[in-house]
Structure formats: structure tokens, C-alpha cells
Design a protein around this motif. Structure first.
Motif, short mmCIF file in Angstrom:
data_model
loop_
_atom_site.label_atom_id
_atom_site.label_comp_id
_atom_site.label_asym_id
_atom_site.label_seq_id
_atom_site.Cartn_x
_atom_site.Cartn_y
_atom_site.Cartn_z
N SER A 94 0.52 -5.02 1.15
CA SER A 94 -0.04 -4.36 2.32
C SER A 94 -0.23 -2.89 2.00
O SER A 94 -0.01 -2.44 0.87
CB SER A 94 0.89 -4.54 3.53
N GLU A 97 -2.34 1.04 3.57
CA GLU A 97 -3.53 1.58 4.23
C GLU A 97 -4.51 2.24 3.27
O GLU A 97 -5.62 2.61 3.66
CB GLU A 97 -3.09 2.60 5.30
N ASP A 120 -5.27 -0.90 -1.51
CA ASP A 120 -4.13 -1.72 -1.13
C ASP A 120 -4.58 -3.12 -0.70
O ASP A 120 -5.69 -3.31 -0.17
CB ASP A 120 -3.34 -1.08 0.00
#
Length: 591
Positions: free
Chosen positions: A85, A87, A91
Motif C-alpha cells: 500500500s 500514497e 506504491d
């Protein structure tokens, strides 16, 4: 105090505990000593391949492993991603996905090859199962917190000094033979065995931890390789370790790359886990951090007098392809029936020489293959510009090019897909699991050349050539469905599988030969009108002999001898073959 026992097993890991169960099933008394207080607390190896599962099925050990382990649909894929995960632009990007170890479209091929599919079961869950069964089959024979302090081979016996850490007492054990499954912790060196190869290739740090990754985890993945676009020190891999499998897995291991600073500063481990996964707020319960050395080593001998070495005591390799523990379990399987035959008087001590003749070449092949697969994987990533050694100033640009949505980006990915396909030698090596063979040993070669093997070992071709594992085919008797691999077992000495037309003649010959040698030869006719029905017609396609021929199968499911057609004197031919498998101290007259 002094104890006399046929076999002393030194080491209570996967190999030693497997040997204990196999010996018990063959009716051999043993004593197993292990210096640790219990079985492994670290996951370590986690893949039980198809050959190993067939062995455990033969010894009635498979049910709990299947129950506790991950089924194929939960691990039959390899993934390369950037993070779980995050931002940032790069990613949570999927670089590549690949079917592995029988998953996806490979499943049908694997299902045809065996009665059981591979299972994912980490070593810290496997060993308690093996220990439980061993203690139930041989009460009092499995002793943890017992360490062998010294031993000597007196020619006719092994005399060992065993220290009991619970009582502080030392006792003497006299054994006819010793199995050294001690991971190379002293027995081999004490008897002059030398390890050749690379003792220290890389230093690796492994973190074993609990965390809830369910919001981000993709089910069905055996290994997730995390390729960081910016920092090679954060390119690592993540493996689920159960006990729940799939999205809600609780436990994990993460292998940090060589040179990562967490090797020398464990306080950085949890922050680095979060950083690598792209989950800065992840709650992590760290269980254990292990710093270990990647090795590729082979012993020059597997037997020295009455000492027989197995598992990591004779071969150590990278974890790629999952061959390490599986090879050790198969060592024990090869050795157990031979010890049983010698100790019962069915065979001469020289039968034990065939253990090294058969298993050392397989160990050498498996070590070389694991090293090759590991090197190739790294070279593959370097070739597409995403590897650990790719200069840091080029990494971001290479990842940008890889994920570019333009036609040129598609070309970059297409080229990479072609290269990723070559990794099937590391994660689809079905032929390494099942296609190996013994060229010399307790068998009678029939003069046929070794069949050609797929260069990447991704295609398994079952054959009945002596030295190979008996091919699997479904058969049926009295409404009960069995595998051909269920015919040989600990309760049988040898199995003679015949075609339907020659079954009667072979039965007469087997009865007389068995009486001459003092062994039980179980005859199993397969085909129309025979004892066993060939329910899918697969055995007829695989047997490589006429309906009057026969193959002789050892207790470890390897073929010892093949006779394509009924000879003029089947008893004489069979007797010669039996003498090769079970060399008697005094060969009986073949009349």
C-alpha cells in the motif's frame, strides 16, 4: 546407565523426526536425541513438494499436514510488486504475477502426477506433527533436551555419551547404526566428512512477526517479492506463515536483502517492515529476528562406517525451489527401509552403501539447481532494471519506463514477461520434484538411457525405468480406489507389479523367489481381468511394458527392475533382481 538400541538418531528437526516415523513403521527400534527443549519455533522451510507428500501419505502422516497446511489455491502464485500500500505514485504497483508450484493452470498437470498435491506448511508447524506421531508410534524413544556429547565407532557398534539436560545425568547408548540429522553441527566433521562449495555466499536477516494485512493482502501467493523503486535496501520478499491461510493470515516472515542495516541493528526491524510494506501505521508484533548465512555446500560422503548422515548434515542450499527440507526427508525415506532390511537380516550391510550411491548425486543436483535458480532470479531482475544491484540513480527511471502507458511501455513489459517466463525453472520445477532417478544402487539397470529432461525442469515425464519413482495412476480393487504408489509400503518388502496376461506366472515365480530369499514379494496385477482395475487406463499408458511384463518396486516407491515381457525363466530373472536389491550375506543358488 547404558542403553542398547538398533539405531541412534541425532537431531530432532524435520529430517530426524521423519526418519523416526519411517523406522517405526518398518518395525525398527531407535532412540532420537535432540539438544533443544522442543521443535522449531521459527517457520524456516514452508513448502512440502509432491514427492514428499507421497512419502508422508505412505506413512499415514499426510492428513494433519493437509488439515493444517495451505491448500494449493492459497499459495500457487508468485508476485512481484512495489509495496502492499501507500500514497506515492509507485506504491502498490504489480510488476508481474506467475503461476507456481502447481497453482492455476498447472494444477491439472500436478494432479495427474500424484495422489496428493503439494502443501504449504511451515517447519514450526510440521515438526510438532512429526513429533506427535513418532512419540505415539515409539513411546519413550523421542527425547528432547538430550544432547550427544561424544561418540565413537567401534566397528561393530556406535557408543555414544548422551547428556540429559533435565536431570544433569550422562548415559551411554550403544547402537548398531547412527543417523546424523544434526544439521551439520559436529557429527560429520567428527568422522572426517568434508563439505565442499560456498560456505558463506550472503548474510540474510529474517523477521518473523504477526500483523493484520487483510485489507491489502492478495490471496493465493506463495512469495511476494517487494521491489522498491527508490532504495534497493528495501527490496525484499514477504511470505505468509499461517495458521490461517489467505487474506486473514496472522503470521509472516520478511527476508531483508543482503547488506541491509537491520542485520546489525535490530531496533530498526519494525520500522523497516512498515516502510517496506508501505504501511507506516501497521501494528507489528515481532517474534524473532534471525541473521543467517546463505550457503551452497555438499558433503563428500554420506556414510562413514556405521554413521549415516542425512539432511542439512550433507547438503545445504538456498531456499529457492524449496528443495532443502524436501531433500532431507527423502534422504530419510531412502535410508529407513535399507536399515530395516539390514537389521532384520534380509540384506547384507553392503545395502547401506547404496544410500550414498543413490542420494549423494541427488543432493548435488538439488544444491546446484537451487543455486542456479537463485542466481537467475537476481539476474532476471537486473536485466529488466529492477534488481538489487541496479544503481539507485537509475531505479526510478526504470520503474517509470516499466509502468509507462505508452506503446513503448507495453514493449518494456512484454520483454519483461518473456524473461519472467524463464523463472519457471525456479517455481515450476515439477521435474525436480518427481523426475529424479538413481542410476546406481539397489537396482538393476535395464540398459535404457536416461530420458531427456526439459532444460528448465518444468515438465515431468513419468517412466518405469529402474531408478525412477513409480508413476502414479489410479487403480481399484473391490470398490476401493488406490494409487499405484499405495502398493509398496512399510509393511511390504518388495512389490511386483504385473500386466494381466502374465500375472499368474509372475505370482508363482514371486512365491518361490520370496521363499528362497526369505522375503515377502507382493504381486499386484493391474489391468483387465487382473487383481486391480486400471480405472482410467493411465497405467497401461505409463507402464512401458507388455501385458506379460513386470516391474519390481522397492519399499521407497522407486523401481528396482523392469522386465518388458515374460521371460522363459521368470523365477531366475526375478531372483537375480531381488539379489541386487537385497544383497544377501550368502547369495542363494539360483535354481
Amino acid at each position: 546407565m547404558s542403553t542398547k538400541i538398533p539405531v541412534l538418531i541425532v537431531g530432532g528437526g524435520g529430517c530426524g523426526l521423519s526418519a523416526a516415523n519411517f523406522l517405526a513403521d518398518h518395525g525398527v527400534d531407535y532412540l532420537l536425541v535432540e539438544r533443544h527443549a522442543g521443535t522449531s519455533t521459527i517457520p524456516k522451510a514452508h513448502y512440502l513438494n509432491q514427492r514428499t507428500m507421497a512419502i508422508y501419505r505412505q506413512h499415514g502422516l499426510d492428513a494433519q499436514m493437509i488439515e493444517q497446511g495451505a491448500p494449493l489455491e492459497k499459495f500457487g502464485q508468485i508476485r512481484w510488486i512495489t509495496t502492499l500500500s501507500g500514497e506515492a505514485d509507485m506504491d502498490a504497483r504489480v510488476v508481474h504475477e506467475m503461476e507456481a508450484f502447481g497453482g492455476g493452470s498447472l494444477r491439472e498437470t500436478y494432479a495427474r502426477a500424484g495422489a496428493l498435491l503439494p502443501v504449504k506448511l511451515p517447519q514450526h508447524r510440521l515438526e510438532p506433527i512429526l513429533r506427535e506421531h513418532a512419540e505415539r508410534r515409539s513411546p519413550g524413544a523421542v527425547r528432547f533436551r538430550h544432547e550427544m556429547k561424544s561418540f565413537r565407532d567401534e566397528g561393530d557398534r556406535i557408543v555414544a555419551q548422551i547428556f540429559d539436560a533435565t536431570t544433569g545425568e550422562t548415559s551411554t547408548v550403544e547402537a548398531q547404526y547412527m543417523i546424523a540429522a544434526d544439521g551439520g553441527r559436529g557429527v560429520g566433521a567428527a568422522v572426517g566428512v568434508q563439505m565442499h562449495g560456498r560456505p558463506s555466499q550472503l548474510n540474510v536477516t529474517t523477521a518473523y512477526f504477526t500483523a493484520d494485512l487483510s485489507p491489502w493482502w492478495r490471496e493465493g501467493t506463495l512469495i511476494t517479492h517487494l521491489l522498491n523503486p527508490y532504495n534497493p535496501e528495501m527490496s525484499t520478499n514477504l511470505i505468509e506463515m499461517g495458521p490461517t491461510w489467505g487474506k486473514h493470515c496472522e503470521e509472516w516472515v520478511l527476508h531483508f536483502p543482503p547488506g541491509d542495516p537491520v542485520q546489525v541493528d535490530q531496533t530498526k526491524v519494525v520500522p523497516r517492515i512498515r516502510e517496506v510494506l508501505g504501511l507506516p501505521e501497521l501494528v507489528v508484533d515481532l517474534h524473532h529476528v534471525t541473521n543467517w548465512t546463505l550457503e551452497s555446500l555438499m558433503a563428500d560422503r554420506y556414510r562413514v562406517g556405521r554413521v549415516l548422515l542425512a539432511g542439512d548434515a550433507v547438503h545445504r542450499q538456498p531456499p529457492t525451489v524449496g528443495l532443502g527440507l524436501n531433500t532431507g526427508i527423502q534422504d530419510a525415506h531412502n535410508l529407513a527401509w535399507k536399515l530395516a532390511a539390514v537389521l532384520s537380516g534380509q540384506a547384507d550391510d553392503s545395502l547401506l552403501d547404496t544410500y550414498e550411491a543413490e542420494r549423494l548425486p541427488i543432493g548435488r543436483q538439488n544444491v546446484a539447481w537451487a543455486v542456479s535458480a537463485a542466481s537467475h532470479h537476481q539476474a532476471l531482475l537486473e536485466a529488466i532494471g529492477l534488481g538489487h544491484r541496479t544503481p539507485q540513480h537509475l531505479r526510478a527511471a526504470n520503474f517509470d519506463a516499466y509502468f509507462d502507458t505508452s506503446p513503448m511501455g507495453e514493449t518494456v513489459r512484454a520483454r519483461a514477461r518473456e524473461m519472467f517466463a524463464t523463472h519457471r525453472g525456479g517455481c515450476q520445477a515439477h521435474d525436480m520434484e518427481l523426475g529424479f532417478s538413481y542410476e546406481d544402487g539397489a537396482l538393476t539397470p535395464d540398459g535404457t538411457p536416461e530420458p531427456a529432461r526439459a532444460p528448465l525442469r518444468d515438465v515431468y515425464h513419468p517412466v518405469t525405468r529402474p531408478g525412477h519413482v513409480l508413476p502414479h495412476a489410479w487403480i481399484e480393487r473391490d470398490g476401493k480406489r488406490l494409487s499405484t504408489l499405495d502398493l509398496p509400503g512399510p509393511e511390504t518388502t518388495l512389490v511386483l507389479i504385473t500386466g494381466p496376461e502374465g500375472e499368474a506366472a509372475w505370482r508363482r515365480s514371486a512365491a518361490r523367489t520370496g521363499q528362497t530369499f526369505g522375503v515377502d514379494i507382493v504381486v499386484a496385477g493391474i489391468g483387465e481381468g487382473a487383481e486391480f482395475a486400471d480405472v482410467e487406463g493411465r497405467w497401461a499408458k505409463l507402464r512401458q511394458m507388455s501385458g506379460t511384463g513386470a516391474v519390481l518396486v522397492r519399499p521407497d516407491q522407486h523401481i528396482a527392475w523392469r522386465c518388458p515381457d515374460l521371460p522363459d525363466n521368470p523365477e531366475e530373472e526375478l531372483s537375480i533382481a531381488v539379489a541386487q536389491v537385497l544383497p544377501p550375506a550368502l547369495t542363494p543358488a539360483l535354481t
